[in-house]
Design a protein around this motif. Structure first.
Motif, mmCIF file in Angstrom:
data_model
loop_
_atom_site.group_PDB
_atom_site.id
_atom_site.type_symbol
_atom_site.label_atom_id
_atom_site.label_comp_id
_atom_site.label_asym_id
_atom_site.label_seq_id
_atom_site.Cartn_x
_atom_site.Cartn_y
_atom_site.Cartn_z
ATOM 1 N N ASP A 116 1.015 -1.219 -0.050
ATOM 2 C CA ASP A 116 0.111 0.131 0.107
ATOM 3 C C ASP A 116 0.929 1.213 -0.124
ATOM 4 O O ASP A 116 1.495 1.323 0.805
ATOM 5 C CB ASP A 116 -0.813 -0.040 1.119
ATOM 6 N N LYS A 117 0.861 2.166 -1.137
ATOM 7 C CA LYS A 117 1.585 3.299 -1.221
ATOM 8 C C LYS A 117 0.328 4.323 -1.633
ATOM 9 O O LYS A 117 -0.658 4.089 -1.999
ATOM 10 C CB LYS A 117 2.471 3.213 -2.290
ATOM 11 N N PRO A 118 0.743 5.607 -1.204
ATOM 12 C CA PRO A 118 -0.172 6.856 -1.493
ATOM 13 C C PRO A 118 -0.377 6.956 -2.849
ATOM 14 O O PRO A 118 0.619 6.652 -3.724
ATOM 15 C CB PRO A 118 0.688 7.925 -0.911
ATOM 16 N N GLU A 119 -1.597 7.211 -3.308
ATOM 17 C CA GLU A 119 -2.033 7.128 -4.671
ATOM 18 C C GLU A 119 -1.211 8.673 -5.085
ATOM 19 O O GLU A 119 -0.967 8.775 -6.298
ATOM 20 C CB GLU A 119 -3.385 7.456 -4.864
ATOM 21 N N LYS A 120 -1.270 9.659 -4.310
ATOM 22 C CA LYS A 120 -0.961 11.244 -4.924
ATOM 23 C C LYS A 120 -0.712 11.841 -3.795
ATOM 24 O O LYS A 120 -1.014 11.803 -2.631
ATOM 25 C CB LYS A 120 -2.008 11.968 -5.813
ATOM 26 N N CYS A 121 -0.230 13.227 -3.935
ATOM 27 C CA CYS A 121 0.409 14.062 -2.937
ATOM 28 C C CYS A 121 -1.059 14.752 -2.524
ATOM 29 O O CYS A 121 -1.549 15.150 -3.384
ATOM 30 C CB CYS A 121 1.312 15.156 -3.464
ATOM 31 N N PRO A 122 -1.401 14.926 -1.579
ATOM 32 C CA PRO A 122 -2.742 15.493 -0.867
ATOM 33 C C PRO A 122 -2.776 17.160 -1.143
ATOM 34 O O PRO A 122 -3.695 17.528 -1.081
ATOM 35 C CB PRO A 122 -2.668 15.097 0.986
ATOM 36 N N SER A 123 -1.323 17.438 -1.355
ATOM 37 C CA SER A 123 -1.394 19.197 -1.502
ATOM 38 C C SER A 123 -1.452 19.399 -3.104
ATOM 39 O O SER A 123 -2.408 20.093 -3.535
ATOM 40 C CB SER A 123 -0.116 19.418 -1.034
ATOM 41 N N CYS A 124 -0.777 18.754 -3.927
ATOM 42 C CA CYS A 124 -0.640 19.111 -5.411
ATOM 43 C C CYS A 124 -1.225 18.124 -6.430
ATOM 44 O O CYS A 124 -1.615 18.470 -7.473
ATOM 45 C CB CYS A 124 0.667 19.497 -5.756
ATOM 46 N N GLY A 125 -1.723 16.785 -5.588
ATOM 47 C CA GLY A 125 -2.343 15.664 -6.521
ATOM 48 C C GLY A 125 -1.375 15.156 -7.704
ATOM 49 O O GLY A 125 -1.913 14.456 -8.191
ATOM 50 N N ARG A 126 -0.323 15.394 -7.415
ATOM 51 C CA ARG A 126 0.656 14.602 -8.237
ATOM 52 C C ARG A 126 1.174 13.431 -7.729
ATOM 53 O O ARG A 126 1.375 13.193 -6.350
ATOM 54 C CB ARG A 126 1.949 15.483 -8.809
ATOM 55 N N GLN A 127 1.722 12.444 -8.473
ATOM 56 C CA GLN A 127 2.219 11.049 -7.934
ATOM 57 C C GLN A 127 3.657 10.653 -8.212
ATOM 58 O O GLN A 127 4.020 9.553 -7.576
ATOM 59 C CB GLN A 127 1.163 9.952 -8.190
ATOM 60 N N LYS A 128 3.934 11.154 -9.286
ATOM 61 C CA LYS A 128 5.062 10.682 -9.746
ATOM 62 C C LYS A 128 6.580 10.869 -8.889
ATOM 63 O O LYS A 128 7.582 9.826 -9.124
ATOM 64 C CB LYS A 128 5.638 11.612 -11.327
ATOM 65 N N LYS A 129 6.631 11.859 -8.099
ATOM 66 C CA LYS A 129 7.949 12.131 -7.298
ATOM 67 C C LYS A 129 7.728 11.759 -5.872
ATOM 68 O O LYS A 129 8.272 12.543 -5.127
ATOM 69 C CB LYS A 129 8.517 13.559 -7.444
ATOM 70 N N LEU A 130 6.841 11.037 -5.199
ATOM 71 C CA LEU A 130 6.792 10.575 -3.804
ATOM 72 C C LEU A 130 7.772 9.915 -3.335
ATOM 73 O O LEU A 130 8.309 8.894 -3.957
ATOM 74 C CB LEU A 130 5.429 10.158 -3.514
ATOM 75 N N VAL A 131 8.541 10.330 -2.208
ATOM 76 C CA VAL A 131 9.502 9.942 -1.725
ATOM 77 C C VAL A 131 9.359 9.483 -0.024
ATOM 78 O O VAL A 131 8.674 10.313 0.450
ATOM 79 C CB VAL A 131 10.853 10.648 -1.948
ATOM 80 N N LYS A 132 9.548 8.251 -0.032
ATOM 81 C CA LYS A 132 9.382 7.747 1.325
ATOM 82 C C LYS A 132 10.619 8.110 2.403
ATOM 83 O O LYS A 132 11.835 8.071 2.022
ATOM 84 C CB LYS A 132 9.245 6.194 1.361
ATOM 85 N N LEU A 133 10.279 8.624 3.416
ATOM 86 C CA LEU A 133 10.991 9.106 4.183
ATOM 87 C C LEU A 133 11.671 8.212 5.489
ATOM 88 O O LEU A 133 10.796 7.327 5.620
ATOM 89 C CB LEU A 133 10.720 10.447 4.936
ATOM 90 N N LEU A 134 12.939 8.324 5.979
ATOM 91 C CA LEU A 134 13.370 7.707 7.182
ATOM 92 C C LEU A 134 12.693 8.339 8.346
ATOM 93 O O LEU A 134 12.804 9.304 8.468
ATOM 94 C CB LEU A 134 14.753 7.270 7.258
ATOM 95 N N SER A 135 12.040 7.485 9.039
ATOM 96 C CA SER A 135 11.613 8.018 10.506
ATOM 97 C C SER A 135 11.892 7.471 11.651
ATOM 98 O O SER A 135 12.302 6.194 11.446
ATOM 99 C CB SER A 135 10.093 8.325 10.275
ATOM 100 N N ALA A 136 12.012 7.991 12.767
ATOM 101 C CA ALA A 136 12.643 7.364 13.954
ATOM 102 C C ALA A 136 11.474 6.353 14.554
ATOM 103 O O ALA A 136 10.279 6.616 14.223
ATOM 104 C CB ALA A 136 12.677 8.426 14.952
#
Length: 78
Positions: free
Chosen positions: A24-44
């Motif tokens: 399961d990955k996000p379909e698009k950015c909730p702000s701009c609606g684009r999906q091509k450049k979504l990057v998963k971040l490392l989190s603590a």
């Protein structure tokens, strides 16, 4: 279910996504609606605690007879 953090490479918005399955990955950015450049971040990692947080210096002895604050349920910080 894990919560993953992503950032959008187009607009720079950072957001969280609740993954219901491993793929399961996000379909698009909730702000701009684009999906091509979504990057998963490392989190603590944030472990859950089974006990509530105690005031600084408290040893959790409020129920013990030797605790000065046991009558009030507060912390005597012995």
């Amino acid at each position: 279910m894990p919560i993953y953090e992503y950032t959008c490479g187009d607009c720079g918005t950072a957001f969280e996504h609740l993954a219901r399955t491993l793929s399961d990955k996000p379909e698009k950015c909730p702000s701009c609606g684009r999906q091509k450049k979504l990057v998963k971040l490392l989190s603590a990692f944030a472990p859950a605690s089974a006990t509530p947080s105690l005031p600084s210096g408290c040893r959790g002895c409020a129920g013990a007879p030797h605790c000065a604050a046991s009558a009030n349920g507060g912390c005597g910080m012995m």
